[in-house]
Design a protein around this motif. Structure first.
Motif, PDB file in Angstrom:
ATOM      1  N   GLY A   1       0.555   7.928   6.578  1.00 46.59           N
ATOM      2  CA  GLY A   1       0.446   6.997   7.694  1.00 46.59           C
ATOM      3  C   GLY A   1       0.830   7.581   9.037  1.00 46.59           C
TER       4      GLY A   1
ATOM      5  N   THR B   1       0.822  -1.211   0.000  1.00 47.44           N
ATOM      6  CA  THR B   1       0.000   0.000   0.000  1.00 47.44           C
ATOM      7  C   THR B   1       0.857   1.263   0.000  1.00 47.44           C
ATOM      8  OG1 THR B   1      -1.780  -1.131   1.178  1.00 47.44           O
ATOM      9  CG2 THR B   1      -1.808   1.277   1.213  1.00 47.44           C
ATOM     10  N   TYR B   2       1.864   1.285   0.854  1.00 47.98           N
ATOM     11  CA  TYR B   2       2.709   2.479   0.941  1.00 47.98           C
ATOM     12  C   TYR B   2       3.508   2.672  -0.346  1.00 47.98           C
ATOM     13  CZ  TYR B   2       5.253   6.173   3.374  1.00 47.98           C
ATOM     14  OH  TYR B   2       5.746   7.396   3.759  1.00 47.98           O
TER      15      TYR B   2
ATOM     16  N   LEU C   1      -5.435  15.247   8.388  1.00 50.96           N
ATOM     17  CA  LEU C   1      -6.105  14.068   7.835  1.00 50.96           C
ATOM     18  C   LEU C   1      -5.419  13.585   6.559  1.00 50.96           C
ATOM     19  CD1 LEU C   1      -9.842  15.056   8.372  1.00 50.96           C
ATOM     20  CD2 LEU C   1      -8.502  13.376   9.653  1.00 50.96           C
ATOM     21  N   LYS C   2      -4.928  14.546   5.754  1.00 48.49           N
ATOM     22  CA  LYS C   2      -4.215  14.176   4.528  1.00 48.49           C
ATOM     23  C   LYS C   2      -2.959  13.391   4.868  1.00 48.49           C
ATOM     24  CE  LYS C   2      -1.808  16.175   0.550  1.00 48.49           C
ATOM     25  NZ  LYS C   2      -1.387  17.435  -0.117  1.00 48.49           N
TER      26      LYS C   2
ATOM     27  N   ARG D   1      -2.383  11.693   7.504  1.00 45.69           N
ATOM     28  CA  ARG D   1      -2.777  10.401   8.069  1.00 45.69           C
ATOM     29  C   ARG D   1      -3.044   9.385   6.959  1.00 45.69           C
ATOM     30  NH1 ARG D   1      -4.715   9.322  13.213  1.00 45.69           N
ATOM     31  NH2 ARG D   1      -5.753   7.301  13.459  1.00 45.69           N
ATOM     32  N   LEU D   2      -3.779   9.827   5.937  1.00 48.51           N
ATOM     33  CA  LEU D   2      -4.141   8.926   4.849  1.00 48.51           C
ATOM     34  C   LEU D   2      -2.987   8.667   3.893  1.00 48.51           C
ATOM     35  CD1 LEU D   2      -7.687  10.354   4.001  1.00 48.51           C
ATOM     36  CD2 LEU D   2      -7.175   8.167   5.115  1.00 48.51           C
ATOM     37  N   LEU D   3      -2.227   9.723   3.576  1.00 52.48           N
ATOM     38  CA  LEU D   3      -1.196   9.616   2.552  1.00 52.48           C
ATOM     39  C   LEU D   3       0.118   9.067   3.091  1.00 52.48           C
ATOM     40  CD1 LEU D   3      -0.722  10.163  -0.447  1.00 52.48           C
ATOM     41  CD2 LEU D   3       0.021  12.470   0.150  1.00 52.48           C
TER      42      LEU D   3
ATOM     43  N   ASN E   1       1.387   4.340  -2.969  1.00 51.34           N
ATOM     44  CA  ASN E   1       1.218   5.779  -2.746  1.00 51.34           C
ATOM     45  C   ASN E   1       2.515   6.557  -2.946  1.00 51.34           C
ATOM     46  OD1 ASN E   1      -1.523   5.570  -2.116  1.00 51.34           O
ATOM     47  ND2 ASN E   1      -1.122   5.239   0.056  1.00 51.34           N
TER      48      ASN E   1
END
Length: 232
Positions: free
Chosen positions: A159, A9-10, A152-153, A155-157, A13
Motif C-alpha cells: 500500500g 484486505t491488508y 509496483l510490487k 504499491r500492491l502488496l 495480505n
C-alpha cells in the motif's frame, strides 16, 4: 487507501501485520532515542498495527515510561489490544482527532508513505508531541526505477503510494515544519531473515559491501533501505 486497512484486505495480505519485524525495529528506535539522551515518559505510536513495537520497547525503558498505540484498523486492533497492560494502552481511534492526546514522543513507523494527503497528516501530527520519530522506506533507487517492478510490487502488496529518497524524505519533514535532529539508515533486508525474493537476496552481497564503503551511494544505487529520523 484507508479502506484496505479497515476492510480486511491488508490483514489478508499480511496476517501477522509484520509482527515478526517489530523487535528489530524497536531496537533501532531505542538506539536513536538513547544516543540523543531523551528520556520520554510517554511514547505514542500512530498506526501501531499489531502493537509489537510498543510491546518490545517496554523492555528498553524504565517502569516510569508509559506507551500508547492508536490504530484505525479493527483487525490490527484485535491483535494489539490483547497485549495491553498497566503501562501499555491501545485505542481504536485516529490519534489526529484526539485533541487532548499529547505525548513526549510520537512515532510514525512506516506510516506516511501510505497516507493520501501526507503533508496534512504530518502537519497535524507535529502538534501531538514534543519529539517525533519516523521510519521511512526509501523506495526510490537506481535499481528500483530501472526495474519498476519493485515499486509496483510494494504499491500492491504494502500500500505504498508515495516514494522517497533520503533527500526528499528529509525535505518533506522540513517543508511541514519539523526540525530534523538526527537520522540514520536501516536495512531490514540485510539484518532480518527471509526478506524479499531471490533477486533481492542476490543483491544483498554487493549492497552490504558498497554500504560499508559509501552509505549514501549504496542506498541511492541498490536501494531497499529505510531512514529512521528523530525530529521536533
Amino acid at each position: 487507501m484507508n479502506t484496505i486497512y479497515e476492510d480486511g484486505t491488508y490483514l489478508q495480505n499480511h496476517p501477522t501485520w509484520h509482527e515478526e519485524d517489530s523487535p528489530w525495529k524497536a531496537k533501532q528506535i531505542a538506539k536513536i532515542i538513547k544516543r540523543n539522551n531523551l528520556n520520554p515518559l510517554t511514547i505514542c505510536e500512530i498506526g501501531c498495527g499489531a502493537g509489537e513495537i510498543l510491546n518490545s520497547l517496554q523492555t528498553e525503558f524504565s517502569d516510569k515510561t508509559s506507551f500508547y498505540g492508536y490504530e484505525i484498523s479493527p483487525n490490527a486492533f484485535e491483535i494489539c489490544n490483547s497485549k495491553s497492560n498497566k503501562k501499555l494502552h491501545f485505542f481504536l481511534k485516529d490519534l489526529l482527532n484526539e485533541k487532548e492526546a499529547i505525548f513526549d514522543l510520537v512515532m510514525a513507523i512506516d506510516v506516511f508513505e501510505h497516507v493520501e494527503e501526507y503533508f496534512g497528516f504530518l502537519r497535524k501530527l507535529k502538534e501531538k508531541g514534543k519529539y517525533k520519530l519516523f521510519h521511512i522506506p526509501l523506495d526510490l533507487s537506481v535499481q528500483t526505477v530501472l526495474r519498476s517492478s519493485p515499486i509496483l510490487k510494494d504499491r500492491l502488496l504494502y500500500g505504498h503510494i508515495h516514494y522517497f529518497t533520503k533527500e526528499t524524505a528529509l525535505a518533506t519533514l522540513k517543508d511541514t515544519g519539523y526540525e530534523v535532529l538526527d537520522y540514520f539508515y536501516t536495512c531490514p533486508c540485510l539484518e532480518l531473515q527471509n526478506r524479499g525474493g531471490w533477486k533481492s537476496s542476490l543483491l544483498n552481497v554487493p549492497r552490504k559491501l558498497l554500504f560499508s564503503i559509501n552509505q549514501d551511494l549504496a542506498v541511492r544505487i541498490l536501494g531497499r533501505f529505510s531512514l529512521l529520523v528523530l525530529a521536533k
